[in-house]
Enzyme design. Sequence first.
Site, PDB file in Angstrom:
ATOM      1  N   ARG A  98      37.920 -29.249  -9.721  1.00  0.00           N
ATOM      2  CA  ARG A  98      38.450 -27.990 -10.253  1.00  0.00           C
ATOM      3  C   ARG A  98      39.802 -27.673  -9.624  1.00  0.00           C
ATOM      4  NH1 ARG A  98      33.974 -24.090  -8.736  1.00  0.00           N
ATOM      5  NH2 ARG A  98      35.142 -22.497  -9.807  1.00  0.00           N
ATOM      6  N   ARG A 112      26.601 -21.604  -7.651  1.00  0.00           N
ATOM      7  CA  ARG A 112      26.926 -22.102  -8.987  1.00  0.00           C
ATOM      8  C   ARG A 112      26.927 -23.630  -8.989  1.00  0.00           C
ATOM      9  NH1 ARG A 112      32.282 -18.840 -10.676  1.00  0.00           N
ATOM     10  NH2 ARG A 112      32.829 -20.932 -11.358  1.00  0.00           N
ATOM     11  N   ARG A 161      44.676 -20.072 -18.549  1.00  0.00           N
ATOM     12  CA  ARG A 161      44.599 -21.137 -17.558  1.00  0.00           C
ATOM     13  C   ARG A 161      45.480 -22.328 -17.924  1.00  0.00           C
ATOM     14  NH1 ARG A 161      39.053 -19.748 -15.450  1.00  0.00           N
ATOM     15  NH2 ARG A 161      38.671 -21.030 -13.638  1.00  0.00           N
ATOM     16  N   ARG A 197      29.839 -19.592  -1.416  1.00  0.00           N
ATOM     17  CA  ARG A 197      29.742 -18.589  -2.482  1.00  0.00           C
ATOM     18  C   ARG A 197      28.327 -18.558  -3.079  1.00  0.00           C
ATOM     19  NH1 ARG A 197      34.106 -17.996  -7.208  1.00  0.00           N
ATOM     20  NH2 ARG A 197      33.425 -20.026  -7.969  1.00  0.00           N
ATOM     21  N   LYS A 199      39.540 -14.161  -7.140  1.00  0.00           N
ATOM     22  CA  LYS A 199      39.889 -13.380  -8.336  1.00  0.00           C
ATOM     23  C   LYS A 199      38.770 -12.441  -8.778  1.00  0.00           C
ATOM     24  CE  LYS A 199      40.653 -16.874 -11.120  1.00  0.00           C
ATOM     25  NZ  LYS A 199      40.307 -17.977 -10.223  1.00  0.00           N
TER      26      LYS A 199
END
Length: 214
Positions: free
Chosen positions: A170, A159, A87, A126, A12
């Site tokens: 998550r 992160r 969300r 990431r 996203k």
Amino acid sequence: MTILIGAPGSGKGTIAQKVQAALGVKHVSTGAILRAAVSNGTEAGKQAQGYIDRGELVPDAAMANLIGELLDQQPRGAHLLLDGYPRTIAQAELLVGITDKYGIDNVRVVCIELSEDVILKRLGGRRSCPQCGASFHVTTYAPKVEGICDHCGAKLVARPDDQPETIRHRLEIYEEKTAPLIDWYRSRGQLVCVDAQEGSAAVARKIIAMLSAD
Ligand code: AMP
């Protein structure tokens, strides 16, 4: 307004950055805003930090304040590209009230579809910029200089919520709380789904074409 819905790691943020660069729409990432609040030590950041670190959702009431203030700050008529909000169904219902208040009637929702095994690989590699919020990937979307943000030169980090255990949590929360939004928006005739298997650049091109045709 365009809303991006997709699991963590579906791309996203990267997609939104590309669409923003191409069309000048305003990318609004609630995750990036919350991370900035945490690193600035604000009251909202202190309240959100535990939820973010555990990979859980910040409660709807706290998010309501944040999104209300955020949308109040936007110039009237700006095309917003929401990444990470809503969300939950409660957030989506609240957003209907907010868009009504501002007279925003053209709300399109893009659902970004990607299989879980690809998501797990993506999130593991990431690397994010703690300063400007840009995200990269060690192999598929590497920065020009290893470990350094292309945009602001800060040192990239993994992160804390991209650790394997937190990623799984998550994804569970996404399935339980966020995925129901797909049917919610579909039943309102606002949903377009895009297959993200070909990568974020291809998805961004499709969204750019969609928005340019408006
Ligand atoms: P993201 O960068 O979109 O993956 O968001 C990172 C984290 O910020 C999430 O795992 C949540 O803890 C929190 N967060 C971001 N947006 C929301 C939201 N709309 N509702 C609740 N929590 C959120």
